[in-house]
Design a protein around this motif. Structure first.
Motif, PDB file in Angstrom:
ATOM      1  N   SER A 169      32.558  36.536  40.093  1.00 53.50           N
ATOM      2  CA  SER A 169      33.719  37.462  40.130  1.00 53.50           C
ATOM      3  C   SER A 169      34.919  36.886  40.462  1.00 53.50           C
ATOM      4  N   ILE A 170      34.814  35.880  41.653  1.00 50.32           N
ATOM      5  CA  ILE A 170      36.047  35.279  41.955  1.00 50.32           C
ATOM      6  C   ILE A 170      36.807  34.577  40.921  1.00 50.32           C
ATOM      7  N   VAL A 171      35.978  33.713  40.172  1.00 48.18           N
ATOM      8  CA  VAL A 171      36.626  32.944  39.011  1.00 48.18           C
ATOM      9  C   VAL A 171      37.324  34.022  38.166  1.00 48.18           C
ATOM     10  N   SER A 172      36.516  35.124  37.721  1.00 47.86           N
ATOM     11  CA  SER A 172      37.112  35.905  36.910  1.00 47.86           C
ATOM     12  C   SER A 172      38.464  36.651  37.320  1.00 47.86           C
ATOM     13  N   SER A 176      42.246  36.261  35.687  1.00 43.38           N
ATOM     14  CA  SER A 176      43.014  37.141  35.160  1.00 43.38           C
ATOM     15  C   SER A 176      44.143  37.631  36.073  1.00 43.38           C
ATOM     16  N   SER A 177      44.169  37.295  37.242  1.00 42.10           N
ATOM     17  CA  SER A 177      45.208  37.545  38.236  1.00 42.10           C
ATOM     18  C   SER A 177      46.265  36.720  37.965  1.00 42.10           C
ATOM     19  N   VAL A 178      46.007  35.511  37.813  1.00 39.54           N
ATOM     20  CA  VAL A 178      47.216  34.415  37.509  1.00 39.54           C
ATOM     21  C   VAL A 178      47.670  34.556  36.252  1.00 39.54           C
ATOM     22  N   VAL A 179      47.117  35.335  35.288  1.00 41.43           N
ATOM     23  CA  VAL A 179      47.696  35.601  33.803  1.00 41.43           C
ATOM     24  C   VAL A 179      48.735  36.839  34.091  1.00 41.43           C
ATOM     25  N   LEU A 180      48.009  37.629  34.796  1.00 37.47           N
ATOM     26  CA  LEU A 180      48.785  39.019  35.101  1.00 37.47           C
ATOM     27  C   LEU A 180      50.145  38.819  35.829  1.00 37.47           C
ATOM     28  N   SER A 182      51.841  36.208  35.949  1.00 36.89           N
ATOM     29  CA  SER A 182      52.469  34.907  35.711  1.00 36.89           C
ATOM     30  C   SER A 182      53.813  35.077  35.399  1.00 36.89           C
ATOM     31  N   GLY A 183      54.372  36.443  35.047  1.00 41.34           N
ATOM     32  CA  GLY A 183      55.619  36.911  34.701  1.00 41.34           C
ATOM     33  C   GLY A 183      55.844  37.157  33.175  1.00 41.34           C
ATOM     34  N   LEU A 184      54.609  36.927  32.401  1.00 44.10           N
ATOM     35  CA  LEU A 184      54.540  37.270  31.083  1.00 44.10           C
ATOM     36  C   LEU A 184      54.730  38.657  30.713  1.00 44.10           C
ATOM     37  N   TYR A 185      54.312  39.791  31.612  1.00 42.49           N
ATOM     38  CA  TYR A 185      54.043  41.038  31.537  1.00 42.49           C
ATOM     39  C   TYR A 185      55.202  41.918  32.439  1.00 42.49           C
ATOM     40  N   GLY A 186      56.139  41.058  32.956  1.00 41.72           N
ATOM     41  CA  GLY A 186      57.187  41.658  33.860  1.00 41.72           C
ATOM     42  C   GLY A 186      57.169  41.182  35.156  1.00 41.72           C
ATOM     43  N   THR A 187      57.980  41.656  36.025  1.00 38.42           N
ATOM     44  CA  THR A 187      58.056  41.252  37.408  1.00 38.42           C
ATOM     45  C   THR A 187      57.835  42.489  38.229  1.00 38.42           C
ATOM     46  N   THR A 203      44.992  44.873  29.758  1.00 39.12           N
ATOM     47  CA  THR A 203      43.738  44.262  29.573  1.00 39.12           C
ATOM     48  C   THR A 203      43.476  43.068  30.773  1.00 39.12           C
ATOM     49  N   ALA A 204      44.529  42.298  31.141  1.00 40.59           N
ATOM     50  CA  ALA A 204      44.381  41.466  32.311  1.00 40.59           C
ATOM     51  C   ALA A 204      44.473  42.163  33.726  1.00 40.59           C
ATOM     52  N   HIS A 205      44.822  43.433  33.652  1.00 37.49           N
ATOM     53  CA  HIS A 205      44.823  44.020  34.992  1.00 37.49           C
ATOM     54  C   HIS A 205      43.700  44.804  35.015  1.00 37.49           C
ATOM     55  N   LEU A 206      42.827  45.238  34.100  1.00 34.57           N
ATOM     56  CA  LEU A 206      41.819  45.984  34.093  1.00 34.57           C
ATOM     57  C   LEU A 206      40.414  44.700  34.407  1.00 34.57           C
ATOM     58  N   ILE A 207      40.796  43.543  33.718  1.00 34.39           N
ATOM     59  CA  ILE A 207      39.470  42.682  34.164  1.00 34.39           C
ATOM     60  C   ILE A 207      39.887  42.177  35.576  1.00 34.39           C
ATOM     61  N   SER A 208      40.744  41.947  36.044  1.00 28.62           N
ATOM     62  CA  SER A 208      41.090  41.945  37.483  1.00 28.62           C
ATOM     63  C   SER A 208      40.626  42.669  38.623  1.00 28.62           C
ATOM     64  N   THR A 209      40.956  44.101  38.206  1.00 27.19           N
ATOM     65  CA  THR A 209      40.283  45.358  38.911  1.00 27.19           C
ATOM     66  C   THR A 209      38.922  45.340  38.869  1.00 27.19           C
ATOM     67  N   ILE A 210      38.342  45.035  37.846  1.00 25.39           N
ATOM     68  CA  ILE A 210      36.927  45.273  37.583  1.00 25.39           C
ATOM     69  C   ILE A 210      36.137  44.103  38.350  1.00 25.39           C
ATOM     70  N   SER A 211      36.858  42.890  38.174  1.00 24.35           N
ATOM     71  CA  SER A 211      36.538  41.710  39.111  1.00 24.35           C
ATOM     72  C   SER A 211      36.254  41.820  40.548  1.00 24.35           C
ATOM     73  N   GLU A 212      37.274  42.554  41.050  1.00 26.62           N
ATOM     74  CA  GLU A 212      37.535  42.786  42.512  1.00 26.62           C
ATOM     75  C   GLU A 212      36.421  43.767  42.843  1.00 26.62           C
ATOM     76  N   TRP A 213      36.114  44.677  42.138  1.00 20.24           N
ATOM     77  CA  TRP A 213      35.240  45.876  42.544  1.00 20.24           C
ATOM     78  C   TRP A 213      33.742  45.194  42.530  1.00 20.24           C
ATOM     79  N   SER A 214      33.503  44.097  41.354  1.00 17.75           N
ATOM     80  CA  SER A 214      32.221  43.287  41.342  1.00 17.75           C
ATOM     81  C   SER A 214      32.250  42.605  42.442  1.00 17.75           C
ATOM     82  N   LEU A 215      33.221  41.903  42.908  1.00 21.24           N
ATOM     83  CA  LEU A 215      33.199  41.036  43.966  1.00 21.24           C
ATOM     84  C   LEU A 215      32.884  41.599  45.243  1.00 21.24           C
ATOM     85  N   ALA A 216      33.364  42.797  45.598  1.00 20.55           N
ATOM     86  CA  ALA A 216      33.187  43.712  46.657  1.00 20.55           C
ATOM     87  C   ALA A 216      31.476  44.021  46.898  1.00 20.55           C
TER      88      ALA A 216
END
Length: 266
Positions: A169-172, A176-180, A182-187, A203-216
């Motif tokens: 979950s940490i890796v995911s 996804s947070s680094v990609v989200l 990174s500046g590719l999708y706005g500031t 998609t990157a946002h959704l993966i990041s949020t799901i990973s956070e809930w999974s981690l918790a």
């Protein structure tokens, strides 16, 4: 006697139930007030705007206290079970230190919101989840070293499985947070609480949020493995008096003063 009344098993039970409730209640409040999107927001986003911010903060502070109490009892239990094994004693002390640092990070998350003090909030998240993951690793290693005399192999494999869940979950979440961000999708995406599925970066946002809930919930699942262990331990406070009086003056001085008063009255 109910199972959660045996020993100190109520501590990990209270920690898991209260922490899960803090996430769920904040989420429900934020959804009802339309402060976040219903589909898997960041946990921190559900505690950004009042009134859920107040609920989120106070409940996580109590979770941090319950976490410290649980980790301290675990430390005392391992020490009592292996008093003559230097390697286990050393790892046990390291584990307690890491656990307290993780709980301090949870206090930072609770009191410094993501949209207000982002970098301090991220520091708290790193302490809570990063250092907390190392705490889980130490406890898993201790479970391995204490089998089969103290721990069964089953509890070791369960904790190892939850640890791998936590790490994935940490890796995911990190990737996804680094990609989200990174500046590719706005500031200024940190301040963004509402997302459109058609937006770039969703998609990157959704993966990041799901990973956070999974981690918790991987953390909460790890503490569930303490329940059976805590059924076999209890702590008690021993009162040790350093004197029969609460005065600062030594007892002998008080006695001499009383004798002089008596002598002077004759």
């Amino acid at each position: 006697m109910w199972w959660f009344q045996q020993g100190l098993s109520v501590l990990p039970v209270a920690l898991v139930v209260w922490s899960a409730a803090s996430f769920v209640f904040s989420y429900i409040t934020a959804i009802v007030l339309h402060h976040v999107d219903p589909l898997v927001p960041y946990i921190s986003d559900t505690g950004t705007i009042p009134p859920e911010r107040c609920l989120f903060g106070i409940m996580l502070n109590i979770s941090a206290f319950l976490g410290m109490a649980t980790m301290y009892v675990r430390y005392k239990q391992v020490y009592a079970l292996s008093p003559e094994k230097p390697k286990i004693i050393k790892l046990n002390k390291i584990g307690l230190t890491l656990g307290l640092m993780s709980c301090f990070g949870l206090c930072i998350i609770a009191n410094f919101q993501k949209c207000i003090l982002y970098y301090i909030h991220v520091l708290g998240a790193c302490l809570t989840f990063g250092v907390g993951a190392i705490y889980m690793l130490v406890q898993t290693v201790l479970s391995y070293l204490m089998q089969p005399e103290v721990h069964s192999k089953d509890i070791f494999w369960i904790r190892l499985t939850v640890l791998l869940w936590c790490c994935s979950s940490i890796v995911s979440m990190f990737v996804s947070s680094v990609v989200l961000y990174s500046g590719l999708y706005g500031t200024n995406l940190v301040q963004k609480l509402h997302w459109d599925p058609r937006e770039n970066g969703y998609t990157a946002h959704l993966i990041s949020t799901i990973s956070e809930w999974s981690l918790a919930f991987s953390f909460l699942s790890f503490f569930l493995t303490y329940i059976r262990d805590f059924q076999k331990i209890s702590l008690r406070a021993v009162v040790s008096l350093h004197g029969q009086s609460l005065y600062n003056a030594p007892q002998s001085f008080v006695g001499d003063e009383q004798a002089l008063l008596v002598a002077g009255s004759i």
